[in-house]
Design an enzyme around this catalytic site. Structure first.
Site, PDB file in Angstrom:
ATOM      1  N   LYS A  79      54.074  50.665  51.744  1.00  0.00           N
ATOM      2  CA  LYS A  79      53.954  51.101  53.138  1.00  0.00           C
ATOM      3  C   LYS A  79      54.011  52.625  53.239  1.00  0.00           C
ATOM      4  CE  LYS A  79      56.304  48.815  56.289  1.00  0.00           C
ATOM      5  NZ  LYS A  79      55.961  48.261  57.590  1.00  0.00           N
ATOM      6  N   ARG A  85      62.359  51.117  58.182  1.00  0.00           N
ATOM      7  CA  ARG A  85      61.613  49.971  57.637  1.00  0.00           C
ATOM      8  C   ARG A  85      61.618  49.989  56.120  1.00  0.00           C
ATOM      9  NH1 ARG A  85      57.657  48.241  61.575  1.00  0.00           N
ATOM     10  NH2 ARG A  85      57.871  49.510  63.438  1.00  0.00           N
ATOM     11  N   GLY A 143      58.490  39.915  55.082  1.00  0.00           N
ATOM     12  CA  GLY A 143      59.639  39.321  55.750  1.00  0.00           C
ATOM     13  C   GLY A 143      60.883  39.202  54.895  1.00  0.00           C
ATOM     14  N   MET A 146      62.712  41.704  53.447  1.00  0.00           N
ATOM     15  CA  MET A 146      63.726  42.756  53.583  1.00  0.00           C
ATOM     16  C   MET A 146      63.837  43.212  55.025  1.00  0.00           C
ATOM     17  SD  MET A 146      63.270  44.735  50.030  1.00  0.00           S
ATOM     18  CE  MET A 146      61.571  44.993  50.338  1.00  0.00           C
ATOM     19  N   ARG A 159      47.002  48.625  54.414  1.00  0.00           N
ATOM     20  CA  ARG A 159      47.062  48.364  52.971  1.00  0.00           C
ATOM     21  C   ARG A 159      45.810  47.595  52.586  1.00  0.00           C
ATOM     22  NH1 ARG A 159      51.702  43.834  53.718  1.00  0.00           N
ATOM     23  NH2 ARG A 159      50.372  42.578  55.024  1.00  0.00           N
ATOM     24  N   HIS A 184      61.279  22.002  37.921  1.00  0.00           N
ATOM     25  CA  HIS A 184      60.828  21.073  36.882  1.00  0.00           C
ATOM     26  C   HIS A 184      59.463  20.495  37.257  1.00  0.00           C
ATOM     27  CE1 HIS A 184      60.588  16.942  35.214  1.00  0.00           C
ATOM     28  NE2 HIS A 184      60.980  17.565  34.107  1.00  0.00           N
ATOM     29  N   SER A 187      40.746  30.232  12.451  1.00  0.00           N
ATOM     30  CA  SER A 187      40.865  29.925  13.869  1.00  0.00           C
ATOM     31  C   SER A 187      42.352  29.740  14.154  1.00  0.00           C
ATOM     32  CB  SER A 187      40.087  28.661  14.212  1.00  0.00           C
ATOM     33  OG  SER A 187      40.261  28.379  15.579  1.00  0.00           O
ATOM     34  N   CYS A 244      41.686  28.588  18.966  1.00  0.00           N
ATOM     35  CA  CYS A 244      41.316  27.320  19.592  1.00  0.00           C
ATOM     36  C   CYS A 244      42.520  26.611  20.201  1.00  0.00           C
ATOM     37  CB  CYS A 244      40.606  26.414  18.595  1.00  0.00           C
ATOM     38  SG  CYS A 244      41.615  25.996  17.167  1.00  0.00           S
ATOM     39  N   TYR A 275      35.946  35.334  18.966  1.00  0.00           N
ATOM     40  CA  TYR A 275      35.732  34.389  20.060  1.00  0.00           C
ATOM     41  C   TYR A 275      37.029  33.714  20.462  1.00  0.00           C
ATOM     42  CZ  TYR A 275      35.988  30.622  16.610  1.00  0.00           C
ATOM     43  OH  TYR A 275      36.424  29.769  15.640  1.00  0.00           O
TER      44      TYR A 275
END
Ligand code: PEP
Ligand code: MG
Length: 902
Positions: free
Chosen positions: A29, A98, A107, A109, A343, A459, A786, A854, A874
């Site tokens: 801000k 602020r 919202g 702080m 922003r 979980h 790989s 892979c 790759y």
């Protein structure tokens, strides 16, 4: 920090001294207020106290030396500029205090408005407002309320109750019916509440109000909700917040005042235009509280054309300046427009792509920058089916979007019931207060998971994400009663068998079955939607940005596919080959019987007969895959899992034998199987007889596979196609293992290839830590590596990959031991280091060594960047993640060349 440093430290910046690049120091801000000030936009004057000051305060519990003096100096200069003094009884300057961290934490702080009001300056404020006593006393009661609640922890309900009492006494429900006298009375009531809870009078000294408010903002960085939010959003805990002290402007001074928010484009779809809301005669928090209905921003043209035109001019300027969608907060005070915040605005995944492409068309950014501004997680989101929502469907609850997707199904409350109903072919949603490891089977059986507790690292969330299953967690409006098999929400009762729909992206929960629309982006990748011919802005944008990513990336993208169908789909999604064809799937189904024969073989002849029966079946599998991947490399991995995985479980066999004996049936075969399973039992099968070890122990097994692969390649070539097989040996830990397999394989290849011109490479997986650490030796015998990062993570951390995520990762995430499961995103420091060492030492020994990955990490956005950095050739991932990997490989390439990054 040494005491000496703090003395000279600059802790306070005037808005004119900052700029948008100082977010670390001034917060988002503050940095943007400074930028707007320097652009000449009408920002109410003020200053920003840095995040450094906050950090010093939080570390020591007191303001750092020098801060108070710097605040005083900046306050005096603000007072000079405004021609008013803070809290002056005759003509007060009022300020807002602020919070503003580097990353937006909406919202989370504190903010305190109207600082500087007291028993005397309230009169001066009324005079400033043209004798508007009501306004002045309303502002004062708001200060006491906000200050009491946020600075001194006075329970907010008591203020709300006093306001309700005042309205009841007046016989009204509307705040606006309270006149100046009523509000004066309310101020007295608020002061009594304040004194009762704090043991002191409401502070009348303006500077004391200011200092306490600043301190409260500092402390709000560590408020519980802020800590929880940071953990969920992965915002570092040590950044601290800046504090902005801003001259108050009032949107509630009458019909020629008001407040609003504006977006320079639609943050939902990315469409161009003016989006926003306006509320006349109100302050910002009234909009948030939803006390009155806002009007669309376009209405402001009718209400106050001058301010509207001025605002539109600033919006265009800000967009041109930030070269991006901006969101803006503004206030109009008696016909004068003030810009309170801007922003670079948050947006949906679809809007991110659309806006990036539009900005390229408008010449504001180039395609590299457009690519930089989107990411694989957004693309993945766009590839999920979505709910087709019309007005009929209103959410009944909203939780955390814990694992994306859209799922509908019958509600069940236990894991066992989920398994039962799913076995009958029903789609079910498992609803729990929170899940635990015992729910795993139910989670696997369910289409989606809905919990009333927990967040993104609960979980349920962690396990669901791991399984790619839709999950909404922490929908706390749901009152879940598992024993009664029902939940209640907003007056509805939902019992077992009732249908609900959950959206794992938005976290919304709906009653009934919401129809699902397939993703247009997937249709585009599938080739059923032509980007040149559609007027779908999203598909067009995705097409352009993907094409650019493909042009930029150095990493090739292959797929993990075991069937012709998967290979074909991955190819449509842009895969440039197969990086992992797991052959164990080819031993299942009706081929189990042959595997049993192989395992039970008592003589060489019996074993060879079983292998000979498997050979043509395997060859056909490979023919199908090579045909789909015509001309592209296909890495086929020789069989990896322990063979007893192909036999029935011990308990089941034991029961079968017992039952058959009871009935007097012939049990010879079952008994032989049971004996084999007992013989082959391992305490740690993942560390047991699997991978290359099988090939060395069971004569002819690998040879059969090598022959099938080579014969299939020769057949394709003779039919006029092209096959490029790469034979990969799993679980190698020592070069001698590979050399032994290689010697046998080379003989077979030479014999089968003949004059067909087929070339077969032989390489290895690097998935055992020892292989990574002896990669220089292994490279002598391998044409490619790989990285099997699933096993490398399992063995690197010593984490059983089948157990730990469900068992305890939620706790590790909660404790911050890691921010994300190392099975999901590569652990750069540990497992990643093994990859780096092996890549370097392998290439040093054999410069032309091909390197790929892979494991699951091949499709994870952050890991793709790591593999780019390490110099692999790759990545290989599941078909659905191929587009994500292509996009991220392109982003990784532009980010390392440093091109145009912000
Ligand atoms: C790996 O270990 O990363 C790998 C790709 O092999 P699998 O997952 O089949 O063990
Ligand atoms: Mg493996």
């Amino acid at each position: 920090m040494a005491a000496q440093d703090t003395v000279d430290h600059k802790y306070v910046y005037d808005f004119a001294e900052g700029n948008k690049d100082l977010k670390d120091l001034l917060g988002g801000k503050g940095a943007n207020l400074a930028e707007m000030t320097n652009l000449g936009l009408p920002v109410p004057p003020g200053f920003t106290i840095t995040t450094e000051a906050c950090k010093a305060y939080l570390a020591t519990g007191r303001e750092p030396d020098g801060l108070a003096g710097q605040i005083q100096a900046h306050l005096e200069s603000l007072e000079r500029e405004m021609g008013r003094r803070l809290g002056d009884p005759g003509d007060p300057l009022l300020v807002s205090v602020r919070s503003g961290a580097k990353f937006s934490m909406p919202g989370m702080m504190e903010t305190v408005l109207n600082v500087g009001l007291n028993d005397r300056s309230v009169v001066g404020l009324s005079a400033q407002a043209g004798g508007n006593d009501r306004f002045a006393w309303d502002s004062y009661r708001r200060l006491i309320q906000m200050f009491g609640k946020t600075v001194c922890d006075v329970p907010g309900e008591e203020f709300e109750q006093a306001l309700e009492d005042a309205k009841r006494a007046k016989g009204t429900k509307n705040d606006l019916d309270l006149d100046a006298d009523d509000l004066r009375g309310l101020v007295d009531a608020y002061k009594r509440i304040f004194a009762k809870h704090t043991g002191r009078e409401f502070p009348q000294e303006p500077r004391e109000q200011l200092d306490l408010a600043i301190r409260a903002v500092f402390e709000s960085w560590n408020a519980e909700r802020a800590v929880v939010y940071r953990r969920q959003e992965r915002i570092p805990a040590d950044l601290g917040t800046a504090v902005n002290v801003v001259t108050m402007v009032f949107g509630n001074l009458g019909p020629d005042s008001g407040t609003g928010v504006a977006f320079t484009r639609d943050p939902a779809s990315g469409a161009q235009g003016i989006y926003g809301d306006y509320l006349a005669n109100a302050q910002g928090e009234d909009v948030v509280a939803g006390i009155r209905n806002t009007v669309p921003l376009q209405e402001l043209e009718r209400i106050d054309k001058k301010s509207y035109d001025e605002l539109l001019g600033y919006m265009a300027r800000l967009e041109g300046h930030y070269k991006d969608l901006c969101d803006i907060e503004f206030t109009i005070e008696r016909g004068k427009l003030w810009m309170l915040q801007t922003r670079v605005g948050k947006r949906t995944a679809a809007a991110a792509f659309v806006i990036a492409a539009q900005l390229v068309d408008e010449g504001l950014i180039d395609l590299d920058e457009a690519l930089h501004r989107v990411n694989g997680a957004q693309l993945a989101q766009l590839m999920f089916p979505r709910f087709q929502l019309d007005h009929e469907f209103q959410p009944v609850a909203k939780g955390v979007g814990a694992s994306p997707g859209a799922a509908s199904g019958k509600v069940v409350f236990t894991s066992a019931r989920a398994v039962e109903l799913a076995a009958e072919g029903e789609a079910v949603i498992l609803v729990r207060r929170e899940t635990n490891p015992d729910d795993l089977n139910g989670m696997i059986a369910a289409r989606g998971i809905l919990t009333s507790r927990g967040g993104k690292t609960s979980h349920a969330a962690v396990v669901a994400r791991g399984m790619g299953k839709t999950c909404v967690a922490g929908a706390d409006e749901l009152d879940v009663d598992v024993p009664a098999k029902r939940f209640t929400v907003g007056g509805h009762t939902v019992g077992e068998g009732d249908v609900v729909s959950i959206d794992g992206t938005t976290g919304k929960v709906y009653l009934g079955e919401v129809p699902v629309t397939p993703s247009e982006v997937v249709q585009y990748f599938e080739g059923t939607l032509d980007p040149e011919r559609t007027d779908d802005a999203l598909v067009e944008a995705v097409h352009r940005i993907m094409t650019h990513a493909d042009g930029r990336r150095r990493l090739a993208v292959r797929t993990n596919a075991d069937t012709g169908a998967d290979a074909a789909r991955a190819r449509r999604f842009g895969a440039q080959g197969i990086g992992l064809c797991r052959t164990e799937h080819m031993f299942l189904g009706d081929r189990r019987e042959l595997v049993e024969r192989l395992i039970l073989a008592r003589t060489d002849d019996e074993r060879e007969a079983a292998l000979a029966a498997l050979l043509p079946l395997q060859r056909d599998d490979f023919v199908e895959i090579f045909r789909e991947m015509d001309g592209l490399p296909v890495t086929v991995r020789l069989i990896d899992p322990p063979l007893h995985e192909f036999l029935p479980p011990l308990e089941q066999l034991a029961v079968n034998v017992a039952v058959a004996q009871e009935r007097g049936e012939d049990v010879a075969r079952e008994e032989a199987l049971l004996a084999a399973v007992r013989r082959m039992h391992e305490e740690n099968p993942m560390l047991g007889l699997r991978g290359v070890r099988l090939g060395l122990v069971i004569p002819g097994l690998f040879a059969m596979q090598v022959r099938a692969i080579t014969e299939a390649a020769v057949r394709i070539t003779r039919d006029g196609g092209s096959a490029c097989p790469e034979i990969m040996v799993p679980l190698v830990g020592a070069v001698q293992e590979l050399e032994t397999v290689r010697a046998e394989a080379e003989k077979i290849i030479e014999e089968v290839v003949g004059d067909s011109g087929v070339e077969v490479l032989i390489g290895t997986m690097i998935e055992v830590p020892r292989a990574a650490l002896t990669a220089g030796q292994i490279a002598e015998a391998a044409q490619f590596f790989s990285f099997g990062t699933n096993d490398l993570t399992q063995m690197g951390w010593g984490f059983s990959r089948d157990d730990v995520e469900a068992a305890f990762f939620w706790r590790y995430l909660e404790l911050g031991i890691f921010g994300i499961s190392p099975f999901e995103s590569i652990d750069r420091e540990g497992v990643g280091r093994l990859v780096r060492i092996a890549a370097e030492e392998g290439r040093a020994a054999r410069p032309e060594l091909k390197l790929g990955v892979c494991g699951e990490h091949g499709g994870d956005p952050d890991s793709v960047h790591f593999f780019h950095e390490v110099g692999l050739d790759y990545v290989s991932c599941s078909p659905f993640r191929v587009p994500v990997a292509r996009l991220e490989a392109g982003r990784a390439a532009i980010e390392t060349t440093g091109s145009d990054s912000r």
